[in-house]
Design an enzyme around this catalytic site. Structure first.
Site, PDB file in Angstrom:
ATOM      1  N   GLU A 233     -33.412  25.107  78.788  1.00 57.20           N
ATOM      2  CA  GLU A 233     -33.222  26.296  77.963  1.00 57.20           C
ATOM      3  C   GLU A 233     -33.735  27.533  78.707  1.00 57.20           C
ATOM      4  OE1 GLU A 233     -34.560  26.162  73.999  1.00 57.20           O
ATOM      5  OE2 GLU A 233     -33.663  24.209  73.538  1.00 57.20           O
TER       6      GLU A 233
ATOM      7  N   GLU B 211     -35.920  20.456  70.081  1.00 54.14           N
ATOM      8  CA  GLU B 211     -36.322  21.503  71.009  1.00 54.14           C
ATOM      9  C   GLU B 211     -37.838  21.425  71.153  1.00 54.14           C
ATOM     10  OE1 GLU B 211     -36.295  26.355  71.771  1.00 54.14           O
ATOM     11  OE2 GLU B 211     -35.725  25.560  69.797  1.00 54.14           O
TER      12      GLU B 211
ATOM     13  N   ASN C  44     -37.826  24.919  77.265  1.00 57.58           N
ATOM     14  CA  ASN C  44     -37.713  26.297  77.754  1.00 57.58           C
ATOM     15  C   ASN C  44     -38.292  26.413  79.170  1.00 57.58           C
ATOM     16  OD1 ASN C  44     -36.779  28.335  75.515  1.00 57.58           O
ATOM     17  ND2 ASN C  44     -38.074  26.812  74.467  1.00 57.58           N
TER      18      ASN C  44
ATOM     19  N   ASP D 134     -30.845  30.519  75.408  1.00 54.56           N
ATOM     20  CA  ASP D 134     -31.641  30.720  74.199  1.00 54.56           C
ATOM     21  C   ASP D 134     -31.611  32.189  73.778  1.00 54.56           C
ATOM     22  OD1 ASP D 134     -33.200  29.965  72.121  1.00 54.56           O
ATOM     23  OD2 ASP D 134     -35.032  29.669  73.268  1.00 54.56           O
TER      24      ASP D 134
ATOM     25  N   GLU E  62     -30.306  29.256  65.298  1.00 52.89           N
ATOM     26  CA  GLU E  62     -31.753  29.099  65.192  1.00 52.89           C
ATOM     27  C   GLU E  62     -32.255  29.774  63.918  1.00 52.89           C
ATOM     28  OE1 GLU E  62     -33.676  29.073  69.521  1.00 52.89           O
ATOM     29  OE2 GLU E  62     -32.658  30.946  69.105  1.00 52.89           O
TER      30      GLU E  62
END
Length: 665
Positions: free
Chosen positions: A511, A420, A479, A542, A599
């Protein structure tokens, strides 16, 4: 009724006035020229008549003198030769006068003939008494009467010429008087009225322009220019005043949303009503200004202390809290107010207004309908944010914002599943900064889209570098902020970037925060996400569990994976409630064909619990903290050399939480 064609065919008032003026001036000039010519001719005629009368009078007088001389000679029966000679010379001189030789008038020829006969007698040889008697009879009987008649006629002609000249002069004066009266009536007086009207209109226009320059056209309240001048005047006497002056900055809560839903015309009417209510809520002598949008400023003077400003602010809020009648319905609006004291500030109107704006921002951050006073600490915070914003812009230009990469591993097989990408700021003075230190300011400054573009480009460069180094990285998640998801050209931009690096779209995961999906513009975001999913990109949700996303949203946005928020993971090994919540999310995702990733995994017990609950992947400090692109090469080679053991000890240097470094992206 006057039609448009008729009105357009008529001359304009100014042109008509100019035409009349020039006509009257032309007539006056023509009359002046003509009257001057006529009067000049009359004067010349009068002069000639007077000249004729003078000549006739001289001729008559000469004839009478000659007659008297002849009478005297005739009375002397025996004149001496000497007297006759002298009389002959005198008579010759008299009869040689121009008036007798060429007497004017109708009898000029006859007079001339008689005069010639008289001169002939005088020139005879042997001029004596007989010649005197004959000459006396000729002068008395013919010459003198004719000359007297000519004299009377010339005098009459002269008198008539004088009378005519006087009449012409009087007529000329009368004509000039009439022209002058016309000039006064049709030119001077209208011109005077026009000049007076022009002066009046100019003064009115000047007053109107001043009003427009210093007042807002929508509310008729003083504008920013007027406010600045008013505060400058107050600031000059602030130190001498015994009382305090407060500056209140007022904003309507959620006005931008109201404008979007009701439209410009309706919100303009709301602003006008708000302006009237603010004015009615003030005391006599208070000052109100409008700066645009929904921004009002009130200056309240003669306050005993700072708390008195809160009373005025409360009265304004109460006035604005009354319902607004809009489109047949009623709406209630709240307002936030920031207050600063003029005595607390420098004598600078801009600083005063800025302080009130800072206090207003503090009030708005506390929620709708709040009142806050300015404090110097607020200014320090604003200046810090401004400095951070400036440094952030510079950092973007210098390439200081870079992605760090945190690995993700399959909980069943222990295989590496990807990274990520998490943005970090390599600040030249403060070191490495996480998004918590600058992302909020970036959102307020509308820089999230630029940051997202930088992270995407750097991430694709990293994937290309890993491929060139023969390191297998199946997928990298990036993201995307709400500003990016609302871009109508988002699909084309991402596809072009991926094609530029010659990568397969499936290797890039888009994301999206769950909270972003809930408050986003659904139509545009759905179109972009579905378009990206159809193009082969991976869609990940997310921080799942923090935004109450519905199952329909998961299907509508074509989500491939949900990332369970770390708030559900921390302490899961001991909290039965968290285990049940996480198990339900995993079961729901499995039923929808969606993979799951946990996460913020920091302990081996949490990892084991997630494996038992059926979670597919995990990431966290137990595996590795986010690392720079350069460090990923060593980490990948170490991981490939010693695969992840689901039951054994962690790789040295690759796992474990670091003190003081929170497990956050």
């Amino acid at each position: 009724m006057i039609t448009a064609s008729e009105s357009s065919s008529r001359p304009a008032p100014d042109r008509l006035f100019a035409g009349v003026t020039w006509t009257i001036l032309g007539i006056g000039l023509a009359l002046a020229v003509i009257s001057h010519a006529i009067f000049d001719a009359a004067i010349r005629d009068q002069g000639r008549a007077w000249q004729r009368a003078r000549v006739s009078a001289e001729a008559s007088d000469a004839a009478q003198a000659a007659l008297a001389k002849l009478v005297a000679l005739d009375a002397d029966k025996d004149p001496a030769a000497k007297d006759l000679s002298r009389a002959r010379q005198d008579l010759g001189w008299l009869l040689q006068r121009d008036g007798i030789r060429a007497a004017p008038g109708q009898d000029a020829d006859e007079i001339g003939h008689v005069a010639d006969e008289a001169r002939a007698i005088l020139t005879r040889p042997g001029f004596g008494a007989t010649a005197v008697t004959e000459l006396r009879g000729l002068v008395a009987g013919q010459l003198a009467p004719r000359l007297d008649l000519a004299r009377m006629r010339a005098a009459g002609d002269s008198a008539r010429a004088a009378t005519r000249a006087r009449q012409i002069l009087l007529g000329s004066l009368l004509a000039h008087a009439l022209v002058g009266a016309g000039l006064v009536t049709w030119v001077v007086l209208p011109a005077r009225r026009r000049v007076r009207d022009w002066v009046r209109r100019t003064l009115e226009a000047d007053r109107e322009n001043r009003f427009r320059l210093l007042h807002d056209p929508l509310t008729s309240l003083p504008n920013a220019t007027y406010l600045h001048a008013y505060l400058s005047q107050l600031a000059a006497g602030a130190k001498r005043a015994q009382t305090q002056t407060a500056v209140l900055r007022i904003d309507l809560d959620k006005f931008s949303l109201l404008r979007e839903t009701l439209g410009q015309r309706t919100t303009d009417e709301i602003i006008r009503i708000t302006a009237r209510r603010v004015q009615h809520a003030l005391r006599a002598g208070d000052f109100a200004a409008y700066l645009g949008q929904d921004d009002f400023v009130v200056v309240a003077g003669d306050l005993e202390d700072a708390n008195a400003a809160a009373t005025i602010a409360g009265r304004i809020q109460s006035a604005l809290a009354k319902p607004f009648s809009i489109r047949g319905g009623a709406r209630r609006l709240g307002s936030s107010i920031g207050v600063t004291l003029l005595s607390d500030d420098e004598a600078d109107p801009d600083r005063v207004i800025t302080n009130a704006e800072i206090a207003l921002a503090e009030a708005q951050s506390a929620g709708p309908g709040n009142i806050r006073y300015f404090r110097e600490s607020l200014r320090v915070e604003v200046e810090r944010r401004q400095t951070l914003y400036t440094e952030l812009l510079s950092g973007l230009g210098r390439g200081e914002l870079v992605p760090f990469f945190q690995p993700q591993v399959d909980l069943r097989s222990g295989r590496f599943a990807g990274f990520e990408a998490l943005v970090r700021w390599e600040h030249p003075r403060h070191g490495l900064l996480t998004p918590a230190a600058f992302l909020e300011h970036a959102e307020q400054a509308d820089l999230t889209e630029r940051i997202g573009e930088v992270v995407l480009t750097r991430t694709l460069e990293a994937i290309r570098a890993w491929d060139d180094a023969s390191l297998d990285v199946p997928r990298v998640g990036v993201n995307f902020a709400l500003a990016q998801l609302r871009d109508p050209r988002l699909i084309e931009k991402i596809k072009w970037e991926v094609e530029r690096f010659d990568l397969d779209p499936s290797r890039l995961a888009i994301e999206v925060l769950e909270t972003v999906l809930i408050k986003s513009d659904a139509d545009l975001v759905v179109r972009n996400l579905r378009g990206l999913a159809s193009a082969g990109f991976h869609i990940e949700l997310d921080d799942f569990g923090t935004g109450h996303a519905s199952i329909s949203n998961l299907r509508r946005f074509m989500v491939n994976r949900i990332k369970i928020d770390r708030g559900f993971i921390f302490g899961i090994e001991t909290c039965e409630e968290q285990q049940k919540l996480t198990a339900s999310m995993i079961a729901m995702a499995r039923a929808l064909g969606i993979s799951t990733l946990a996460e913020g995994v920091e302990t081996e017990d949490a990892e084991a619990m997630l494996r038992r609950l059926g979670c597919d992947l995990f990431q966290g400090f137990l595996l590795a903290k986010p690392m720079s692109r350069a460090d990923t090469f060593h980490w990948l080679r170490s991981f490939n050399a010693r695969p992840y053991d689901m039951s054994g000890p962690r790789l040295p240097g690759l796992g474990g939480a670091v003190a003081g470094d929170p497990n956050t992206p």
